[in-house]
Each structure stands twice: as C-alpha cells, then as structure tokens.
Design an enzyme around this catalytic site. Structure first.
Site, PDB file in Angstrom:
ATOM      1  N   HIS A  82      34.070  42.613  29.126  1.00 48.97           N
ATOM      2  CA  HIS A  82      34.538  41.589  30.068  1.00 48.97           C
ATOM      3  C   HIS A  82      35.855  42.086  30.682  1.00 48.97           C
ATOM      4  CE1 HIS A  82      36.295  37.666  31.214  1.00 48.97           C
ATOM      5  NE2 HIS A  82      35.068  37.146  31.116  1.00 48.97           N
ATOM      6  N   GLN A 104      32.070  35.914  22.658  1.00 44.82           N
ATOM      7  CA  GLN A 104      30.647  35.543  22.753  1.00 44.82           C
ATOM      8  C   GLN A 104      29.947  35.627  21.399  1.00 44.82           C
ATOM      9  OE1 GLN A 104      29.175  34.240  25.328  1.00 44.82           O
ATOM     10  NE2 GLN A 104      30.768  34.608  26.857  1.00 44.82           N
TER      11      GLN A 104
HETATM   12  N1  PLP Z   1      35.575  38.163  26.566  1.00 44.31           N
HETATM   13  C1  PLP Z   1      34.289  37.808  26.726  1.00 44.31           C
HETATM   14  C2  PLP Z   1      33.214  38.647  26.106  1.00 44.31           C
HETATM   15  C3  PLP Z   1      33.970  36.666  27.456  1.00 44.31           C
HETATM   16  O1  PLP Z   1      32.699  36.303  27.611  1.00 44.31           O
HETATM   17  C4  PLP Z   1      35.013  35.902  28.024  1.00 44.31           C
HETATM   18  C5  PLP Z   1      34.711  34.723  28.852  1.00 44.31           C
HETATM   19  O2  PLP Z   1      33.645  34.597  29.411  1.00 44.31           O
HETATM   20  C6  PLP Z   1      36.329  36.307  27.806  1.00 44.31           C
HETATM   21  C7  PLP Z   1      36.568  37.444  27.085  1.00 44.31           C
HETATM   22  C8  PLP Z   1      37.476  35.518  28.349  1.00 44.31           C
HETATM   23  O3  PLP Z   1      37.513  34.280  27.705  1.00 44.31           O
HETATM   24  P1  PLP Z   1      38.540  33.155  28.157  1.00 44.31           P
HETATM   25  O4  PLP Z   1      38.334  32.972  29.639  1.00 44.31           O
HETATM   26  O5  PLP Z   1      38.138  31.964  27.364  1.00 44.31           O
HETATM   27  O6  PLP Z   1      39.902  33.650  27.835  1.00 44.31           O
END
Ligand code: PLP
Length: 432
Positions: free
Chosen positions: A140, A220
């Site tokens: 991500h 996730q």
């Molecule tokens: N990492 C992964 C694998 C994610 O799916 C997400 C959000 O979709 C994030 C990080 C970021 O999460 P957040 O927006 O809750 O900080």
C-alpha cells in the site's frame, strides 16, 4: 446501552465465547440491515473499512454518556477511570497481537501514522547513505511513500522486491536482494489489492540473518486471521482499528521493546514529557513518549469493544469460514465471461480485485451500487501492484466475517448481467 464498565475503564471480562456463524455476526451489525438504492445492502468494501457491531457503537455512546474525561492528568475519579480504560485497551491490543507487554504498544491514528512514526523516529536515526529498505511491489502507498521520503533525507535506497506473475512476492528475488546493506524490510501481512498473504515469518527470519529489522503492515490481516508478533518475530507491526470493526482514527504500533526504548519521540507536546524547563526537557517513558497530545480516548473504548467482539468468536472458525467463502467467490466469479481476478489462487485473504473487458472499474462499481452492492474501484492506493498487471485501476470486492454466499451470489448475478447485457439490475429511471 452496553455495560458502563466498558466506558468506565473496567476491562470487559473476556466474555463467554460465542459459536461463530456469519449470521450471528450480521445480527450484531446494524448497518448491514439497511437498503441502498432499494436493495438490501451487500457490503463488499471491507478492505476500505469494516462495518461496526452495536457493541462498538454502544461503547462509544457509553463513554460519552457516562465516562468522558481526558486521561493521565487530573486527580479526579473520571480521569482515573478513563485512564484505566485507555490502559486496559493497550493491554488488550498487546494480548490480541501476542506482544510481550502493553508497553510495547503505541496508540496511533492508524496504520499510516504508525508507519510514519517508525520512519520518522527509527528511520531517521538508523538509515544512512548506502542502506537499503526492501519494499515488496504489492505494498500500500502507506508502506512505500514514508520510506521514499525518509530514504531521500537520509540518502538510503528504497529497493522494490518484485512479484511473481501470480501476485505473490518473489522469494528468490527477495533472498537475492537481501545483503549487509539491508537495514529494513517492510511487508504487508496481507495485500489490500491482490489478497496475497506473503510468508512473513520466513521473510522475517531471513532478514534477521542480515541483522535487518522487519516492519509488518497488518492493516488487512488482523481482522481475518490470528496474529502473533512474537511468533512472527516482527520488530514492528501496525494495524488500523477501522479495518477491524472499531472506529476510525485509532490504531496501533507494536515495536519490539528493546527497539522502542532506543527510539526518539516523533511528535512532541503534552502527554509525552516527564519534565519541561527552558534549560532541559525530559521525556516520558515508553510508550507515552510517542503519544503526544490528547489521544483518541473514545476510539480506544471502541477498539477495546471491537477486539472483545471479534475474539469472543472462535478465531480459527472465523478464518476457516472466510477461507471457504473466498474459495466460493473465486469459483463463482469465474462464471462471469472475461472476468480476470488478480492475485494468487491460494495463500490469500478475501480481497477480490478484478477487471471486466470493456468496462471501466468505476462503471462496474457504479452499476453494482445500483444493485445495492458496495465495491471499490480505482488504484486502491497500490499503484505499483496494479502496474505489475499493466493496469492503473480495477474493481475490488473485499469480504469479511459477516458476508455470506448469498451476497457473493448477488455480486455474481449483477456482474453476469453487466457482462452479458451491458447493464446491471438497476431499475429503469422514469426518464429512460
Ligand atoms: N496498509 C494497508 C495494507 C492498507 O490496506 C491500508 C488501508 O487501506 C493502509 C495501510 C492504510 O491504513 P489507514 O488508512 O487506516 O492508515
């Protein structure tokens, strides 16, 4: 209203365990019983955020109705109660993650903030010219961009770890890229776009042979299968509350205690100090030195309730159910002519990202929405992962413990309609 104990700071008793069925979970989640565009809602956007059980909603209400106070300050009963609840939340997160001690847990706004904390504190102090940070291509953006920024400042290098054609992390390439230069490996415990569950334990063991640290992004993962950071031997582990049935704006960082002890504060202000003078300021012990300002106190009440709710179910039964629902969905989606599902067949969570020939992902999401089915379309904050497939956007249905085969059938029926006739079941508008 829930027991005021949740809000008043008593750790909820572990609670009688409940037999898991998706129907039992659904009964607890009010929003799943609404309609959208005249159809019963099918919520398949769990990768973006999960829906909240009434136990979580009631914990928030109970906190504000009966127990609202700032924490760690004030010598009154309600401040003590709120502090007790907050610290009970920390202990619950530690237990949930298999962490050695509550002090190894820092509350953050979520995964993004937790990763930025590590980049800005640990990264700034430990990365330098000639150092490598290994980042699999499926990450991500929240687990790419903070490393790019700190690498630029420290003149370290961000090195992508390639994917195999099926969307799994290429373990041979990973082994080849590891070297004495590697200071850090970051990896998702489950991919938000391909569903891939990399062999994090093995990857961590290999990284440790090179004395590299390992950060695991569990955003996730935590809702779908049990996690034990001690067993994984991870140095850092992050997750977001809202992806595990808790409110937005609360999440956590686990850091190995010996490492956390060495880390300098990131943000500064109230709550994170021991003493302040114009000559010398000293910092609070860990983990408080990383929690500047007033935290999301009600969010912790909600997170505590969410963890209690989820862990009251048999986690192995939840994981088994989600695995069989994912397999069912993979087979069912294969009936849709031309539909291409991204990501590996096995070793995956129920994140089903797909394309349909001749249909833009945004159009697919819009048509499904007309049938009351919520899926996401776009780049899913994982542009390099999509680029691996030559794509810049795709549609994504993501499953959770409260989804059912009937809901998957509705998704597939709508997609079949769209693929075959060019339109989904959307009722004709008066103008058409
Ligand atoms: N990492 C992964 C694998 C994610 O799916 C997400 C959000 O979709 C994030 C990080 C970021 O999460 P957040 O927006 O809750 O900080």
């Amino acid at each position: 209203m829930t027991t005021p104990d949740v809000a008043a700071g008593q750790p909820q008793p572990p609670g009688a365990t409940r037999g898991f069925t998706p129907e039992a979970a659904r009964r607890d989640v009010p929003v799943l019983h609404r309609t959208v565009n005249g159809r019963p809602l099918v919520w398949l956007d769990n990768g973006a955020t999960t829906q909240k059980p009434r136990q979580v909603i009631e914990a928030l209400t109970a906190f504000y109705a009966a127990a609202n106070s700032n924490i760690h300050r004030g010598a009154h009963t309600m401040a003590r109660e709120a502090t007790q609840m907050y610290e009970a939340g920390r202990a619950a997160v530690a237990e949930f993650l298999g962490a050695p001690a509550p002090e190894s847990i820092v509350f953050t706004r979520g995964t993004t903030e937790a990763i930025n904390l590590v980049a800005q504190s640990w990264g700034r102090a430990n990365l330098g010219p000639g150092d490598d940070v290994l980042v699999p291509v499926l990450e991500h953006h929240a687990n790419i961009v903070p490393w790019q920024r700190i690498a630029k400042e420290t003149r370290a290098r961000v090195v992508p770890v390639p994917l195999r054609p099926d969307g799994s992390v290429d373990q041979d390439a990973y082994a080849d890229l590891l070297s004495a230069r590697t200071r850090l490996v970051v990896v998702s415990h489950a991919s938000n776009v391909l569903g891939t569950v990399p062999p994090v334990r093995e990857m961590t063991a290999l990284a440790h042979r090179y004395r590299a640290k390992v950060l695991v992004d569990g955003a996730q993962a935590v809702a779908h299968f049990p996690v034990d950071v001690t067993d994984l031997d991870a140095d850092f582990y992050t997750f977001s509350g809202h992806k595990i049935y808790a409110p937005t704006g609360i999440g956590a960082l686990y850091a190995r205690p010996e490492i956390l002890q060495t880390m300098a504060p990131w943000q500064s202000g109230g709550n994170m100090i021991e003493s302040v003078s114009f000559d010398r300021t000293t910092y609070a012990p860990v983990p408080h030195r990383f929690e500047a300002g007033t935290g999301h106190i009600s969010g912790v009440a909600g997170l505590l309730a969410a963890l209690n709710w989820l862990t009251a179910f048999d986690r192995a039964a939840v994981a088994d159910y989600e695995t069989s629902l994912t397999a069912y969905a993979q087979q069912a989606l294969a009936q849709v002519p031309g539909l291409e599902l991204l990501g590996p067949v096995a070793e995956r969570i129920g994140v089903l990202t797909f394309t349909l020939p001749g249909r833009a992902p945004a159009e697919i999401a819009d048509r499904l929405d007309g049938d009351g089915i919520a899926v996401r379309a776009g780049h899913h904050c994982a542009q390099p992962a999509l680029a691996h497939y030559g794509l810049d956007a795709a549609a994504r249905a993501s499953l959770a413990l409260y989804n059912t085969r009937e809901e998957v059938d509705r998704l597939v029926a709508s997609l079949l309609q769209l693929a075959v006739t060019g339109c989904a079941h959307r009722p004709a508008s008066p103008a058409s």
